[in-house]
Design a protein around this motif. Structure first.
Motif, mmCIF file in Angstrom:
data_model
loop_
_atom_site.group_PDB
_atom_site.id
_atom_site.type_symbol
_atom_site.label_atom_id
_atom_site.label_comp_id
_atom_site.label_asym_id
_atom_site.label_seq_id
_atom_site.Cartn_x
_atom_site.Cartn_y
_atom_site.Cartn_z
ATOM 1 N N LEU A 155 -127.443 -39.424 69.818
ATOM 2 C CA LEU A 155 -127.028 -40.777 70.203
ATOM 3 C C LEU A 155 -126.345 -41.536 69.068
ATOM 4 C CD1 LEU A 155 -130.000 -41.973 72.427
ATOM 5 C CD2 LEU A 155 -127.681 -41.413 73.145
ATOM 6 N N VAL A 156 -126.455 -41.065 67.837
ATOM 7 C CA VAL A 156 -125.791 -41.739 66.716
ATOM 8 C C VAL A 156 -124.279 -41.781 66.955
ATOM 9 C CG1 VAL A 156 -125.244 -41.572 64.250
ATOM 10 C CG2 VAL A 156 -127.598 -41.275 65.039
ATOM 11 N N ALA A 157 -123.740 -40.732 67.544
ATOM 12 C CA ALA A 157 -122.298 -40.691 67.826
ATOM 13 C C ALA A 157 -121.867 -41.844 68.727
ATOM 14 C CB ALA A 157 -121.924 -39.357 68.465
ATOM 15 N N THR A 212 -115.540 -45.430 69.410
ATOM 16 C CA THR A 212 -114.158 -45.885 69.302
ATOM 17 C C THR A 212 -113.520 -45.136 68.137
ATOM 18 O OG1 THR A 212 -114.754 -48.036 70.187
ATOM 19 C CG2 THR A 212 -112.671 -47.902 69.009
ATOM 20 N N ILE A 213 -112.609 -44.214 68.468
ATOM 21 C CA ILE A 213 -112.049 -43.315 67.466
ATOM 22 C C ILE A 213 -110.632 -43.745 67.059
ATOM 23 C CG2 ILE A 213 -111.369 -40.922 66.997
ATOM 24 C CD1 ILE A 213 -113.558 -40.082 69.039
ATOM 25 N N VAL A 219 -106.867 -46.167 67.522
ATOM 26 C CA VAL A 219 -106.376 -47.532 67.744
ATOM 27 C C VAL A 219 -106.219 -47.773 69.244
ATOM 28 C CG1 VAL A 219 -104.426 -49.096 67.342
ATOM 29 C CG2 VAL A 219 -105.228 -47.591 65.508
ATOM 30 N N GLU A 220 -105.807 -46.733 69.956
ATOM 31 C CA GLU A 220 -105.674 -46.848 71.415
ATOM 32 C C GLU A 220 -107.036 -47.153 72.056
ATOM 33 O OE1 GLU A 220 -105.289 -43.379 74.228
ATOM 34 O OE2 GLU A 220 -103.243 -44.199 74.377
ATOM 35 N N ASP A 221 -108.088 -46.494 71.561
ATOM 36 C CA ASP A 221 -109.445 -46.780 72.052
ATOM 37 C C ASP A 221 -109.789 -48.253 71.837
ATOM 38 O OD1 ASP A 221 -109.860 -44.171 72.810
ATOM 39 O OD2 ASP A 221 -111.205 -43.673 71.165
ATOM 40 N N SER A 222 -109.487 -48.754 70.644
ATOM 41 C CA SER A 222 -109.773 -50.167 70.341
ATOM 42 C C SER A 222 -109.055 -51.088 71.306
ATOM 43 C CB SER A 222 -109.316 -50.510 68.922
ATOM 44 O OG SER A 222 -110.292 -50.169 68.006
ATOM 45 N N ASN A 230 -115.386 -42.827 73.967
ATOM 46 C CA ASN A 230 -116.416 -41.910 74.434
ATOM 47 C C ASN A 230 -116.865 -41.004 73.291
ATOM 48 O OD1 ASN A 230 -117.989 -39.960 75.732
ATOM 49 N ND2 ASN A 230 -116.770 -40.076 77.593
ATOM 50 N N ALA A 231 -118.144 -40.998 73.032
ATOM 51 C CA ALA A 231 -118.710 -40.168 71.960
ATOM 52 C C ALA A 231 -118.594 -38.678 72.268
ATOM 53 C CB ALA A 231 -120.169 -40.542 71.732
ATOM 54 N N ALA A 232 -118.281 -38.319 73.488
ATOM 55 C CA ALA A 232 -118.159 -36.899 73.852
ATOM 56 C C ALA A 232 -117.127 -36.197 72.969
ATOM 57 C CB ALA A 232 -117.776 -36.760 75.322
ATOM 58 N N TYR A 233 -116.115 -36.924 72.540
ATOM 59 C CA TYR A 233 -115.115 -36.291 71.666
ATOM 60 C C TYR A 233 -115.755 -35.769 70.385
ATOM 61 C CZ TYR A 233 -111.486 -38.180 74.708
ATOM 62 O OH TYR A 233 -110.691 -38.460 75.791
ATOM 63 N N TRP A 234 -116.674 -36.537 69.795
ATOM 64 C CA TRP A 234 -117.356 -36.076 68.582
ATOM 65 C C TRP A 234 -118.143 -34.801 68.855
ATOM 66 C CZ3 TRP A 234 -115.331 -37.756 64.475
ATOM 67 C CH2 TRP A 234 -114.907 -39.081 64.347
#
Length: 154
Positions: A35-37, A42-43, A45-48, A137-141
């Motif tokens: 869950l830390v991810a 937000t990875i 600039v587009e995510d932001s 989405n943290a799934a990318y990490w």
């Protein structure tokens, strides 16, 4: 009539009172690693740019309480070696991911699959998560971690 009402109250308490478990960055040392991810979802600039004012929760780790409970059940029984209870936790987690913060619950399911060595299945759950929420989405990490693990094995 009283029996029916009692069931409704229990159902309401279980499903409506504790919708989500929320962790702030101040609690990062108390949060399971998976869950830390969520704190770093937000990875780009587009995510932001896709975040709204009402998306204040994106700086938090937020997970459906019932999904989180079953995830912890899976982790606990995996560690203690009680396989039937571990499998029960996974089955329960898998059956409840449709409630709230679905993408995070899918990420937890993916992590369980990773722990079982089922990386392709984990990838499928992370991809489902990304399909639901392509930005922030943290799934990318988690997907990056799987790719990194595969490269390191070469």
């Amino acid at each position: 009539m009283m029996g029916r009402r009692k069931k409704e109250v229990i159902d309401i308490l279980q499903k409506e009172v504790a919708l989500c478990t929320i962790f702030s960055r101040h609690e990062i040392n108390c949060v399971p690693g998976q869950l830390v991810a969520e704190f770093y979802r937000t990875i780009t600039v587009e995510d932001s740019g896709c975040r709204l004012r009402s998306d204040f929760w994106m700086d938090l780790a937020v997970v459906d309480s019932l999904s989180y409970l079953y995830y912890l059940q899976y982790l606990t029984f995996r560690t203690t070696g009680l396989l039937s209870d571990k499998d029960s936790g996974f089955t329960n987690l898998h059956s409840t991911y449709r409630e709230y913060h679905t993408e995070t619950s899918l990420n937890l399911i993916g992590h369980c699959c990773e722990l079982e060595g089922r990386f392709l299945e984990a990838w499928v759950f992370y991809k489902m998560s990304v399909n639901l929420r392509p930005q922030n989405n943290a799934a990318y990490w988690h997907m990056f971690r799987i790719i990194g693990g595969l490269i390191n094995r070469l």
